[in-house]
Design a protein around this motif. Structure first.
Motif, PDB file in Angstrom:
ATOM      1  N   UNK A 172       0.820  -1.213   0.000  1.00  0.00           N
ATOM      2  CA  UNK A 172       0.000   0.000   0.000  1.00  0.00           C
ATOM      3  C   UNK A 172       0.847   1.254   0.000  1.00  0.00           C
ATOM      4  N   UNK A 173       0.255   2.373  -0.431  1.00  0.00           N
ATOM      5  CA  UNK A 173       0.998   3.636  -0.501  1.00  0.00           C
ATOM      6  C   UNK A 173       0.928   4.412   0.809  1.00  0.00           C
ATOM      7  N   UNK A 174      -0.037   4.104   1.668  1.00  0.00           N
ATOM      8  CA  UNK A 174      -0.196   4.815   2.935  1.00  0.00           C
ATOM      9  C   UNK A 174      -0.180   3.880   4.143  1.00  0.00           C
ATOM     10  N   UNK A 175       0.117   2.601   3.920  1.00  0.00           N
ATOM     11  CA  UNK A 175      -0.079   1.610   4.984  1.00  0.00           C
ATOM     12  C   UNK A 175       0.995   1.651   6.068  1.00  0.00           C
ATOM     13  N   UNK A 176       2.205   2.090   5.734  1.00  0.00           N
ATOM     14  CA  UNK A 176       3.262   2.162   6.741  1.00  0.00           C
ATOM     15  C   UNK A 176       3.043   3.392   7.613  1.00  0.00           C
ATOM     16  N   UNK A 177       2.868   3.190   8.899  1.00  0.00           N
ATOM     17  CA  UNK A 177       2.648   4.295   9.822  1.00  0.00           C
ATOM     18  C   UNK A 177       3.980   4.670  10.485  1.00  0.00           C
ATOM     19  N   UNK A 178       4.113   5.934  10.892  1.00  0.00           N
ATOM     20  CA  UNK A 178       5.386   6.390  11.463  1.00  0.00           C
ATOM     21  C   UNK A 178       5.573   5.957  12.916  1.00  0.00           C
ATOM     22  N   UNK A 179       6.834   5.929  13.331  1.00  0.00           N
ATOM     23  CA  UNK A 179       7.157   5.744  14.745  1.00  0.00           C
ATOM     24  C   UNK A 179       7.082   7.080  15.476  1.00  0.00           C
ATOM     25  N   UNK A 180       7.169   8.169  14.693  1.00  0.00           N
ATOM     26  CA  UNK A 180       7.116   9.512  15.275  1.00  0.00           C
ATOM     27  C   UNK A 180       6.532  10.485  14.260  1.00  0.00           C
ATOM     28  N   UNK A 181       5.536  11.249  14.705  1.00  0.00           N
ATOM     29  CA  UNK A 181       4.962  12.326  13.885  1.00  0.00           C
ATOM     30  C   UNK A 181       5.642  13.633  14.280  1.00  0.00           C
ATOM     31  N   UNK A 182       6.087  14.399  13.288  1.00  0.00           N
ATOM     32  CA  UNK A 182       6.773  15.663  13.559  1.00  0.00           C
ATOM     33  C   UNK A 182       6.002  16.798  12.885  1.00  0.00           C
ATOM     34  N   UNK A 183       5.451  17.687  13.706  1.00  0.00           N
ATOM     35  CA  UNK A 183       4.627  18.777  13.202  1.00  0.00           C
ATOM     36  C   UNK A 183       5.457  20.052  13.083  1.00  0.00           C
ATOM     37  N   UNK A 184       5.183  20.824  12.036  1.00  0.00           N
ATOM     38  CA  UNK A 184       5.858  22.106  11.862  1.00  0.00           C
ATOM     39  C   UNK A 184       5.155  23.136  12.736  1.00  0.00           C
ATOM     40  N   UNK A 185       5.606  23.262  13.977  1.00  0.00           N
ATOM     41  CA  UNK A 185       4.971  24.178  14.919  1.00  0.00           C
ATOM     42  C   UNK A 185       5.033  23.635  16.332  1.00  0.00           C
TER      43      UNK A 185
END
Length: 271
Positions: A120-133
């Motif tokens: 899948x193109x979106x199936x791998x989820x991150x170990x860490x989300x990094x937001x600009x802010x």
């Protein structure tokens, strides 16, 4: 032979040193970030940014770093559908909701077909989300994840008054980072890359919109030929400078349509 052996050992030593430095910039930097945040293991990081310059079209970007290196095949861009006007929080909520909802739907389809998530193109989820802010963007992300019942750590990449990376916001507090450290340098690269990707997408949409508005005025150029011209040429300036024979090379263009485009721009220059 002895000289050749010494040279080979020197090259090998230099290669080892280069690899050591590269691992410090990438894997070592990721370990620094994980340690700062108290996370056991971080491999995949996803960073998000919003761009809405000049009040034209809100867009979002998602960039991916794995083991400290950009994975451009997993980059994604989003044209905002539900928000009009400059509302970064609402835009970010839409982007994150679409990203993870799409991923969850893909996972279900792949599970039903007994296929691995890599398909899948979106199936791998991150170990860490990094937001600009800072706090605001982090809270939006946490809200989306809670609504979707996902448990993913989220941090914010905080900037100073000069729009330079300053530190990380995590678990309701800002964490100062040594600006000389590889971890800090990696955070800066990730933040800059998310911003660059969003800005590039925004500019491409603006350029296409400008081309479309000009081409709408040309007799004999309907939606199909307009799309063909926009696909064949990189900018309105390229179309304007193109010779008659070059215009004919665009898909679906006949001699009459090409002449109409050519005359439109060259008659403008004479006026």
């Amino acid at each position: 032979m002895e000289l050749a052996a010494k040279n080979a050992m020197l090259v090998l030593s230099q290669d080892k040193e280069r690899i050591r430095r590269e691992e410090g910039r990438t894997i070592g930097a990721v370990k620094e970030i994980a340690s700062l945040l108290g996370l056991e293991e971080v491999n995949r990081m996803e960073a998000f940014d919003i761009s809405n310059i000049s009040g034209f079209a809100n867009v979002g970007s998602m960039v991916v770093f794995e083991k400290g290196k950009p994975k451009k095949s997993d980059y994604r861009k989003f044209k905002i559908k539900t928000v009009s006007g400059p509302d970064d929080y609402a835009c970010m909520k839409e982007v994150l909701t679409r990203r993870f909802t799409h991923g969850m739907e893909e996972r279900k389809i792949l599970d039903d077909k007994e296929l691995e998530n890599e398909f899948g193109s979106f199936t791998k989820f991150p170990d860490l989300l990094m937001m600009d802010g800072g706090r605001g963007q982090v809270n939006i992300a946490l809200q989306v994840l809670e609504e979707l019942r996902l448990n993913i750590p989220v941090c914010g990449m905080v900037k100073d008054d000069n729009h330079n990376t300053r530190g990380l916001y995590f678990n309701n507090k800002e964490i100062d980072i040594d600006r000389r450290s590889e971890g800090f340098k990696l955070i800066t690269r990730i933040q800059d890359e998310a911003h660059r990707f969003a800005i590039e997408y925004h500019r491409s949409l603006r350029s296409k919109a400008q081309v479309k508005s000009v081409l709408d005025e040309i007799p004999g150029v309907g939606p199909t030929r307009r799309k063909a011209l926009m696909k064949h040429f990189a900018s309105i300036e390229e179309i304007k400078q193109a010779e008659f024979e070059t215009l004919l090379e665009a898909e679906g263009m006949n001699r009459a349509a090409a002449q109409s485009v050519y005359d439109f721009f060259h008659n403008q220059d004479k006026n």
